[in-house]
Structure formats: C-alpha cells, structure tokens
Design an enzyme around this catalytic site. Sequence first.
Site, PDB file in Angstrom:
ATOM      1  N   HIS A 100       0.609  -1.322   0.190  1.00  0.00           N
ATOM      2  CA  HIS A 100      -0.019   0.134  -0.093  1.00  0.00           C
ATOM      3  C   HIS A 100       0.874   1.216   0.103  1.00  0.00           C
ATOM      4  O   HIS A 100       0.416   2.384  -0.526  1.00  0.00           O
ATOM      5  CB  HIS A 100      -0.987   0.195   1.172  1.00  0.00           C
ATOM      6  CG  HIS A 100      -0.231  -0.257   2.584  1.00  0.00           C
ATOM      7  ND1 HIS A 100       0.138  -1.562   2.917  1.00  0.00           N
ATOM      8  CD2 HIS A 100       0.197   0.487   3.404  1.00  0.00           C
ATOM      9  CE1 HIS A 100       0.877  -1.636   4.063  1.00  0.00           C
ATOM     10  NE2 HIS A 100       0.768  -0.225   4.532  1.00  0.00           N
ATOM     11  N   HIS A 153      28.582  -4.716  -9.532  1.00  0.00           N
ATOM     12  CA  HIS A 153      28.984  -5.999  -8.510  1.00  0.00           C
ATOM     13  C   HIS A 153      28.402  -6.897  -8.125  1.00  0.00           C
ATOM     14  O   HIS A 153      28.869  -7.899  -7.721  1.00  0.00           O
ATOM     15  CB  HIS A 153      29.642  -4.965  -7.231  1.00  0.00           C
ATOM     16  CG  HIS A 153      30.644  -4.149  -7.474  1.00  0.00           C
ATOM     17  ND1 HIS A 153      31.509  -3.421  -6.382  1.00  0.00           N
ATOM     18  CD2 HIS A 153      31.221  -3.548  -8.582  1.00  0.00           C
ATOM     19  CE1 HIS A 153      32.384  -2.614  -6.882  1.00  0.00           C
ATOM     20  NE2 HIS A 153      32.338  -2.818  -8.084  1.00  0.00           N
ATOM     21  N   ARG A 170      36.310 -11.929  -9.344  1.00  0.00           N
ATOM     22  CA  ARG A 170      36.192 -11.832  -8.105  1.00  0.00           C
ATOM     23  C   ARG A 170      34.581 -11.657  -7.450  1.00  0.00           C
ATOM     24  O   ARG A 170      34.183 -11.988  -6.687  1.00  0.00           O
ATOM     25  CB  ARG A 170      36.933 -10.404  -7.529  1.00  0.00           C
ATOM     26  CG  ARG A 170      36.470  -9.023  -7.856  1.00  0.00           C
ATOM     27  CD  ARG A 170      37.363  -8.067  -7.363  1.00  0.00           C
ATOM     28  NE  ARG A 170      36.691  -6.800  -7.212  1.00  0.00           N
ATOM     29  CZ  ARG A 170      36.490  -6.055  -8.204  1.00  0.00           C
ATOM     30  NH1 ARG A 170      36.832  -6.235  -9.466  1.00  0.00           N
ATOM     31  NH2 ARG A 170      36.171  -4.727  -8.077  1.00  0.00           N
ATOM     32  N   GLY A 184       7.469   0.609   2.126  1.00  0.00           N
ATOM     33  CA  GLY A 184       7.680   2.022   2.599  1.00  0.00           C
ATOM     34  C   GLY A 184       9.056   2.338   2.691  1.00  0.00           C
ATOM     35  O   GLY A 184       9.622   3.364   2.186  1.00  0.00           O
ATOM     36  N   THR A 185       9.922   1.467   2.849  1.00  0.00           N
ATOM     37  CA  THR A 185      11.397   1.609   2.989  1.00  0.00           C
ATOM     38  C   THR A 185      12.125   0.800   1.969  1.00  0.00           C
ATOM     39  O   THR A 185      13.312   0.960   1.730  1.00  0.00           O
ATOM     40  CB  THR A 185      11.802   1.091   4.470  1.00  0.00           C
ATOM     41  OG1 THR A 185      11.663  -0.221   4.521  1.00  0.00           O
ATOM     42  CG2 THR A 185      11.419   1.818   5.575  1.00  0.00           C
ATOM     43  N   GLY A 186      11.486  -0.248   1.372  1.00  0.00           N
ATOM     44  CA  GLY A 186      12.274  -1.073   0.493  1.00  0.00           C
ATOM     45  C   GLY A 186      12.887  -2.276   1.203  1.00  0.00           C
ATOM     46  O   GLY A 186      13.393  -3.294   0.695  1.00  0.00           O
ATOM     47  N   ILE A 187      12.804  -2.110   2.401  1.00  0.00           N
ATOM     48  CA  ILE A 187      13.545  -3.038   3.603  1.00  0.00           C
ATOM     49  C   ILE A 187      12.718  -4.518   3.380  1.00  0.00           C
ATOM     50  O   ILE A 187      13.401  -5.574   3.161  1.00  0.00           O
ATOM     51  CB  ILE A 187      13.876  -2.660   4.599  1.00  0.00           C
ATOM     52  CG1 ILE A 187      14.589  -1.475   4.639  1.00  0.00           C
ATOM     53  CG2 ILE A 187      14.698  -3.646   5.676  1.00  0.00           C
ATOM     54  CD1 ILE A 187      15.122  -0.825   5.998  1.00  0.00           C
ATOM     55  N   GLY A 188      11.573  -4.316   3.865  1.00  0.00           N
ATOM     56  CA  GLY A 188      10.799  -5.716   3.823  1.00  0.00           C
ATOM     57  C   GLY A 188      10.794  -6.508   2.619  1.00  0.00           C
ATOM     58  O   GLY A 188      10.863  -7.479   2.315  1.00  0.00           O
ATOM     59  N   MET A 189      10.576  -5.587   1.541  1.00  0.00           N
ATOM     60  CA  MET A 189      10.550  -6.274   0.203  1.00  0.00           C
ATOM     61  C   MET A 189      11.820  -6.983  -0.028  1.00  0.00           C
ATOM     62  O   MET A 189      11.796  -8.015  -0.817  1.00  0.00           O
ATOM     63  CB  MET A 189      10.126  -5.184  -0.894  1.00  0.00           C
ATOM     64  CG  MET A 189       8.635  -4.851  -0.912  1.00  0.00           C
ATOM     65  SD  MET A 189       7.414  -6.022  -1.381  1.00  0.00           S
ATOM     66  CE  MET A 189       6.098  -5.204  -1.874  1.00  0.00           C
TER      67      MET A 189
END
Length: 145
Positions: free
Chosen positions: A12, A101, A136, A69-74
Amino acid sequence: MCSETVAIANDHAGVELKALLVKDLEALGLRVLDLGANTAESVDYPDFAVRVVEAIVNGAADRGVLICGTGIGMGMAANRTRGIRAAVCHDAVSARLAREHNDANVLALGARTLGPEVARDCLKVFLSTAFDGGPRHVRRLQKLQ
Ligand code: RB5
C-alpha cells in the site's frame, strides 16, 4: 537500454510511486508485468514480493522492481529465494553498484524514504547498467548460491 520484461509489485505504501515507475518502464519500451497492489488498502509486503520472485523464477520476467515504505521488507522477502538478488537502493550510486558488483535482478525501493525523482533515477540506472563480471564478483555471487 535493455529489451526485456520487468515485473513490478508493491504494498500500500508504494501505489503512487509504482504508477510513476510503470510509466517510465513503458516509455523505455519494456514489457511490464504489474503484479499489484493497486489500492491503498493495507496489505502485507511478502505477499507481493513473492509475485515478482515467482515471475523471475518461472521465466515470465527478467528482472523485478519491488516497492514498500522503505524497500527493506520487500528486499528481505525477495532474498529468501535462491537466484534472487534483491538490492535496496537509495540513489543512483547504489543502483549502479548493485548491478556492476552484485548482478542484482530485483530493485527494492522505499516510497517513504526516497523522493520520486531519486527513485526514477535508481530505476533508470538499474536498467541500463551491466554486471561487471570478472572472477572476483562471480566468485562472490557463487558463494551466495
Ligand atoms: C508498511 O507500513 C511498511 O511496514 C512497509 O511498507 C515496509 O516499509 C516494510 O518494510
């Protein structure tokens, strides 16, 4: 710019930003799989992250974009699946390095932490930047698997 299918989903918090980014994707000539959510009703981000993850794993999409909201949960939800490399990006530099990278295949954005122009910039850079490759980076990605 690449020619491919991009799956996009949000909770949402990301409805408005998603609409903006879908327009940008279409303007770039990309095929867009809009996997919701498209109303302001409160929903759970893992339910929408999995839609994008499945689209990539099944081959229906080449890359994904996830917005909460933050991108973090996703990002957390998406990265639970082998082969998904979701990067929470906050600016063009993080979007570029996530590609160069980390060969990120999912861009996770925060609708409450980024201005719309910064988010659009992240998307543009994410789509137009190639993986650097080389021993690498490849070795490190193999360790993630
Ligand atoms: C929803 O309120 C919020 O928690 C969600 O959008 C996201 O930021 C979670 O990581």
